[in-house]
Scaffold this motif. Structure first.
Motif, PDB file in Angstrom:
ATOM      1  N   LYS A 241       0.827  -1.207   0.000  1.00 55.78           N
ATOM      2  CA  LYS A 241       0.000   0.000   0.000  1.00 55.78           C
ATOM      3  C   LYS A 241       0.863   1.260   0.000  1.00 55.78           C
ATOM      4  O   LYS A 241       0.621   2.197  -0.785  1.00 55.78           O
ATOM      5  CB  LYS A 241      -0.924  -0.017   1.218  1.00 55.78           C
ATOM      6  CG  LYS A 241      -1.795   1.226   1.366  1.00 55.78           C
ATOM      7  CD  LYS A 241      -2.650   1.140   2.631  1.00 55.78           C
ATOM      8  CE  LYS A 241      -3.461   2.420   2.841  1.00 55.78           C
ATOM      9  NZ  LYS A 241      -4.277   2.333   4.097  1.00 55.78           N
ATOM     10  N   ASP A 244       2.765   1.651  -3.372  1.00 59.87           N
ATOM     11  CA  ASP A 244       1.892   2.077  -4.461  1.00 59.87           C
ATOM     12  C   ASP A 244       1.512   3.550  -4.323  1.00 59.87           C
ATOM     13  O   ASP A 244       1.363   4.262  -5.324  1.00 59.87           O
ATOM     14  CB  ASP A 244       0.631   1.206  -4.489  1.00 59.87           C
ATOM     15  CG  ASP A 244       0.910  -0.204  -4.989  1.00 59.87           C
ATOM     16  OD1 ASP A 244       2.042  -0.478  -5.435  1.00 59.87           O
ATOM     17  OD2 ASP A 244      -0.019  -1.039  -4.931  1.00 59.87           O
ATOM     18  N   THR A 247       4.535   5.720  -5.605  1.00 62.71           N
ATOM     19  CA  THR A 247       4.670   5.810  -7.067  1.00 62.71           C
ATOM     20  C   THR A 247       3.399   5.261  -7.715  1.00 62.71           C
ATOM     21  O   THR A 247       3.382   4.131  -8.217  1.00 62.71           O
ATOM     22  CB  THR A 247       5.895   5.026  -7.565  1.00 62.71           C
ATOM     23  OG1 THR A 247       5.787   3.655  -7.150  1.00 62.71           O
ATOM     24  CG2 THR A 247       7.186   5.611  -7.010  1.00 62.71           C
ATOM     25  N   PRO A 248       2.318   6.040  -7.718  1.00 64.65           N
ATOM     26  CA  PRO A 248       1.035   5.538  -8.226  1.00 64.65           C
ATOM     27  C   PRO A 248       1.049   5.172  -9.704  1.00 64.65           C
ATOM     28  O   PRO A 248       0.166   4.439 -10.159  1.00 64.65           O
ATOM     29  CB  PRO A 248       0.068   6.690  -7.934  1.00 64.65           C
ATOM     30  CG  PRO A 248       0.928   7.900  -7.765  1.00 64.65           C
ATOM     31  CD  PRO A 248       2.211   7.410  -7.183  1.00 64.65           C
ATOM     32  N   THR A 251       2.924   0.653  -9.857  1.00 63.53           N
ATOM     33  CA  THR A 251       2.490  -0.059  -8.662  1.00 63.53           C
ATOM     34  C   THR A 251       2.933  -1.515  -8.693  1.00 63.53           C
ATOM     35  O   THR A 251       3.364  -2.039  -9.723  1.00 63.53           O
ATOM     36  CB  THR A 251       0.958  -0.001  -8.520  1.00 63.53           C
ATOM     37  OG1 THR A 251       0.362  -0.586  -9.691  1.00 63.53           O
ATOM     38  CG2 THR A 251       0.492   1.448  -8.372  1.00 63.53           C
TER      39      THR A 251
END
Length: 279
Positions: A241, A244, A247-248, A251
């Motif tokens: 979580k 992610d 660095t969206p 992921t």
């Protein structure tokens, strides 16, 4: 080009740990290289007192890992990865504490890695390992029940020393639960015999958390281990979580195995299939 899987072991372990998984990867047509981090494998240095079970001597015998820190792991890995990279892409796979080394290497040398794979491994993003241990997501860990295997004062020794040859039935039961609860007693004793007593004190600090600018640009996968009582799946999910969120746009590719902390190393077919698909 065909990738090389570079396998990074966990605490007190070594390259021998990966042999069953390497066999499966080879049978699936894939090349792999299992690393011995500094002070591990045949460089571990096992005190004679570990064999004789002289507790007083074991507490005082010098350690090959005294003063050896995370940077030594990084330097060692960089030298290996540079050679491996000459033969094509590199997929680095870390188990357990090996994740700390993998993150540190990726922070400093992202050009040497084509994919990161954390198999129930530490992936520190917002906190240090010590801070994650205190998190509620770690409440399911049973590692506090195995501290009786500690065989020396870490501050005096300059390393962590464990007596895996303990005959204490309560400790052995706790160790089995923490490592291989879904294995047989024979499998557990064989695995325990592969561990060496000493481990580095340096588990990384705030500067070794995932760096979005370097680590964060490498494709990555996480293999969740649902029955893990060393690194509970709730803590593994927190790592995923936080990473992610960091660095969206890149992921984790997430996979799940229903086994114990080292169960996938003892019975590696499913893990090998997951890795083979990444190649």
């Amino acid at each position: 080009m065909t990738p090389t899987f570079v396998l990074i072991h966990g605490s007190n372990a070594n390259s021998f740990t990966w042999a069953p998984l390497q066999r499966e990867l080879a049978l699936l047509g894939h090349r792999s290289l299992a690393v011995d981090l500094p002070g591990h494998g045949f460089e571990a240095g096992v005190p004679s007192a570990f064999q004789t079970q002289d507790a007083a001597e074991l507490a005082e015998a010098p350690s090959h890992l005294a003063g050896v820190g995370l940077q030594a792991n990084v330097d060692h890995m960089v030298a290996i990865l540079k050679r491996a990279k000459q033969n094509g892409p590199v997929i680095a796979v870390a188990h357990s504490r090996g994740g700390v080394t993998l993150t540190a290497v990726a922070n400093r040398h992202p050009e040497l890695l084509d994919r990161l794979v954390y198999a129930s491994a530490w992936c520190c993003v917002e906190h240090t390992p010590r801070e994650y241990v205190a998190r509620p997501e770690n409440a399911g860990s049973v590692l506090d029940r195995v501290m009786g295997v500690s065989a020396a004062n870490p501050a005096r020794l300059g390393a962590v020393r464990m007596n895996w040859r303990t005959a204490d039935p309560a400790l052995l039961a706790a160790l089995k639960e923490s490592m291989l609860a879904d294995g047989t007693d024979d499998e557990f004793r064989v695995f325990l015999s592969t561990l060496t007593p000493d481990e580095s004190l340096d588990a990384g600090g705030p500067e070794d958390r995932a760096d979005a600018a370097t680590w964060g640009r490498i494709p990555r996968s996480y293999i969740r281990i649902t029955q893990d009582t060393s690194i509970p799946v709730e803590l593994q999910d927190l790592f995923i979580k936080e990473a992610d969120a960091l660095t969206p746009d890149n992921t984790f590719d997430v996979h799940t195995l229903d086994t114990s902390h080292v169960g996938f190393l003892v019975r590696p077919e499913r893990a090998a299939a997951i890795l083979a698909a990444m190649a």
